[in-house]
Design a protein around this motif. Structure first.
Motif, short mmCIF file in Angstrom:
data_model
loop_
_atom_site.label_atom_id
_atom_site.label_comp_id
_atom_site.label_asym_id
_atom_site.label_seq_id
_atom_site.Cartn_x
_atom_site.Cartn_y
_atom_site.Cartn_z
N VAL A 80 0.77 -1.27 0.02
CA VAL A 80 0.12 0.10 -0.08
C VAL A 80 0.77 1.44 -0.01
O VAL A 80 0.39 2.26 -0.64
N VAL A 81 1.84 1.17 0.69
CA VAL A 81 2.95 2.43 0.79
C VAL A 81 3.63 2.68 -0.52
O VAL A 81 3.64 3.72 -1.26
N ASP A 82 3.91 1.49 -1.25
CA ASP A 82 4.61 1.39 -2.60
C ASP A 82 3.72 1.61 -3.57
O ASP A 82 4.18 1.84 -4.93
N GLY A 83 2.39 1.42 -3.48
CA GLY A 83 1.42 1.27 -4.57
C GLY A 83 1.66 0.11 -5.55
O GLY A 83 1.32 0.28 -6.60
N VAL A 84 1.87 -0.90 -4.97
CA VAL A 84 2.28 -2.23 -5.88
C VAL A 84 1.43 -3.30 -5.33
O VAL A 84 0.80 -3.27 -4.38
N GLY A 85 1.03 -4.58 -6.21
CA GLY A 85 0.58 -5.65 -5.68
C GLY A 85 -0.85 -5.28 -5.25
O GLY A 85 -1.69 -4.70 -5.78
#
Length: 285
Positions: A236-241
């Protein structure tokens, strides 16, 4: 893969904090991991150092916390991208039995601790007009159980503070994320603190007593996996997966137990709101 960022994680000596530090390092980020005793923390978590993490000694109840954080960021290059306010513990029992000193220490750790850390990192984030603040709350930050009056009080305070911060920091492109884990299978609950005075006999057999005994019996069988929680937070922090497209989230509940409690709380709030609609509207000039 996202560009490498510099993370600062408090309370990284065990549990969710250690899992977050390892996950961030494996994702290619730079990590400043904090603990009150970095010797024992490093010995218990050799993977953090071997992956390139840097330990600093930090007790978030100390008045020099902001200065220590500021110095650590300067030594890391003067840029901080992600701060995880994870350090905390739980004081459980009746408020009748808690000394003011015990209550003050709980608030100093769980509420003033994050404030002290933020005072150290926010000037850097505002200067770069970027950053993510992750405040680790709890399911107790939305739904307070018996025995948790003071602990839940600290987490409710952190939730309210985070809501305001999200609005205050938005002009600087600084994001705030409140993480609300359910019951995790870590040493968090086995390390909780009870009042030195013990429990007033008047509470024997009450919901407070029964809930406290349930917490004790659940140690080692909690449903939440700290490693999986760390992975979801990272995404969620990196905006991935699973975090792709969820960069605007304010809250991140983790665990089916947490989700169920939140849904029940929302339903009860809605019922309460509707039941008081006529009363609320009767008080205007």
């Amino acid at each position: 893969m996202t560009a490498p960022k510099t993370w600062l994680i408090t309370g990284a000596s065990s549990g969710l904090g250690a899992a977050l530090a390892e996950a961030a390092l494996k994702a290619g980020h730079k990590v400043i991991a904090t603990a009150r005793n970095i010797i024992t923390a490093a010995e218990a978590n050799p993977q953090i150092s071997s992956l390139g993490g840097h330990w600093i000694e930090l007790d978030v109840t100390s008045p020099d916390t902001a200065k220590k954080v500021e110095d650590a960021v300067q030594e890391a290059g003067g840029v901080i991208d992600v701060v995880i306010n994870n350090a905390g513990y739980s004081l459980l029992g009746s408020i009748e039995d808690m000394s003011e000193s015990e209550i003050e220490t709980q608030f100093s750790t769980n509420v003033y601790g994050p404030v002290r850390v933020l005072k150290g990192v926010l000037p850097f984030m505002r200067a770069s007009k970027s950053g993510t603040v992750v405040n680790i709350s709890s399911s107790a930050g939305i739904d307070g159980l018996p025995t948790c009056a003071i602990y839940a009080g600290t987490k409710f305070a952190l939730e309210g503070m985070s809501e305001s911060l999200a609005r205050e920091l938005a002009p600087f492109n600084i994001r705030v994320l409140i993480v609300e884990p359910g019951s995790l299978r870590t040493n968090f609950w086995s390390a909780y603190v009870e009042p030195a005075a013990g429990m007033n006999k008047g509470y024997t057999g009450t919901p407070l007593d029964k809930t406290l005994q349930l917490f004790k019996s659940n140690t080692g069988s909690q449903p939440g996996d700290a490693v999986k929680c760390a992975a979801r937070i990272l995404e969620v922090v990196d905006g991935v997966g699973m975090g792709s497209g969820k960069q605007d989230l304010l809250r991140l509940p983790l665990g089916p137990d947490c989700y169920k409690r939140f849904q029940t709380k929302i339903d009860n709030l809605q019922e309460n709101l509707l039941a008081t609609k006529d009363i609320a509207h009767s008080t205007a000039y």
